[in-house]
Design an enzyme around this catalytic site. Structure first.
Site: not given
Ligand code: AMP
Length: 278
Positions: A33-34, A36-37, A150, A153, A176, A185, A187
């Site tokens: 998690l970061h 963005g999450h 995404d 998605q 974010v 991300s 990644r």
């Molecule tokens: P993930 O863990 O990559 O599957 O992401 C989980 C959720 O967090 C998804 O809805 C992503 O679109 C969202 N997410 C990932 N990175 C960001 C970001 N930088 N800013 C906002 N939402 C994000």
């Protein structure tokens, strides 16, 4: 924060809450998690009584087994971050808890599955729908939150919710970014300092296309964007498209909602990003 690993224990807790008329919001993630999450969790906290974050690295959405294997897993740090933002519930199931052997899934969502990300990651969106459908069915949230990061998605999940008539309100939350513009991300942890510097070209190019949208033809913008990104030999360009934000079909200057989307491999790490142009 309450932590559940099984559907049964999570559902027992949520059923009690529902009986007390509590509104449940869900933020599905794959962990590492970061900010963005956590921005999604903060958004969810405004309108829900109980916010559930799920952390599940979903095997069915990985088209590359090596990518699945090396996907970052940082549960302890994730729990600390979720506690910092006052998340109410973490659902962190095992693969066996979610999937029976040889389970099948297919939902026809038309072209949306095969363009852009779908072209480069065959089967990816069927896997995403499969797991999100399950999470929705387990948690039965009133609201669910996804990132614009995404973008495709979000459209895929919206279509799935429409087709399966689930009564869940979906919210898309802004991207974010790091202070240098790189979209956050999970990644990004795989990027070396050098890769990180290179990766900034993605958000720079998206911004450049937005600034120049009315100054050039879309073909000229796409050509220039591709050149900017692929000029470094450590970047493998995958796509840069300017599309209708509702259909993801090619846009023109008159299209009402326009989004530019990019994907490229920087070093060994595949990155995606996008920007709303109008
Ligand atoms: P993930 O863990 O990559 O599957 O992401 C989980 C959720 O967090 C998804 O809805 C992503 O679109 C969202 N997410 C990932 N990175 C960001 C970001 N930088 N800013 C906002 N939402 C994000």
């Amino acid at each position: 924060m309450k932590v559940f690993q099984t559907k049964k224990s999570l559902q027992a807790y949520l059923n009690e809450s529902r009986a007390l008329n509590k509104k449940i919001g869900l933020v599905p993630t794959m962990g590492a998690l970061h900010l963005g999450h956590t921005s999604l969790i903060e958004q969810a906290k405004h309108v829900n009584d109980i916010v559930v974050c799920s952390i599940f690295v979903n095997p069915t959405q990985f088209n590359d087994p090596k990518d699945l294997e090396k996907y970052p897993r940082t549960l302890e740090a994730d729990i600390a971050l979720l506690e910092d933002v006052d998340c109410d519930v973490l659902f962190n199931p095992s693969v066996e808890e979610i999937y029976d052997n040889n389970e099948k899934w297919y939902l026809d969502i038309g072209d949306l599955e095969f363009i852009l990300e779908g072209k480069f990651r065959p089967g990816h969106y069927q896997g995403v729908m499969q797991v999100v459908y399950k999470l929705f069915d387990i948690v039965k949230p009133a609201n669910a939150y996804f990132g614009q990061k995404d973008y495709q998605q979000f459209l895929v999940i919206s279509k799935m919710v429409d087709l399966t008539r689930m009564e869940i309100k979906l919210t898309i939350c802004p991207i974010v970014r790091e202070s240098d513009g790189l979209a956050m991300s999970s990644r990004n942890r795989h990027l070396t300092a050098y890769d990180h510097e290179l990766a900034i070209v993605l958000s720079r190019t998206l911004n450049w296309v937005k600034e120049n949208f009315y100054k050039k033809s879309i073909d000229a913008l796409l050509e220039e964007a591709k050149l900017l990104i692929s000029s470094n030999p450590n970047i493998v360009f995958e796509y840069f498209e300017v599309v209708d934000g509702l259909t993801l079909k090619p846009a023109n200057h008159q299209t009402e909602k326009v989004v530019a989307l990019v994907a490229a491999k920087v070093g060994n790490t595949r990155l995606i990003d996008n920007i709303l142009i109008k």
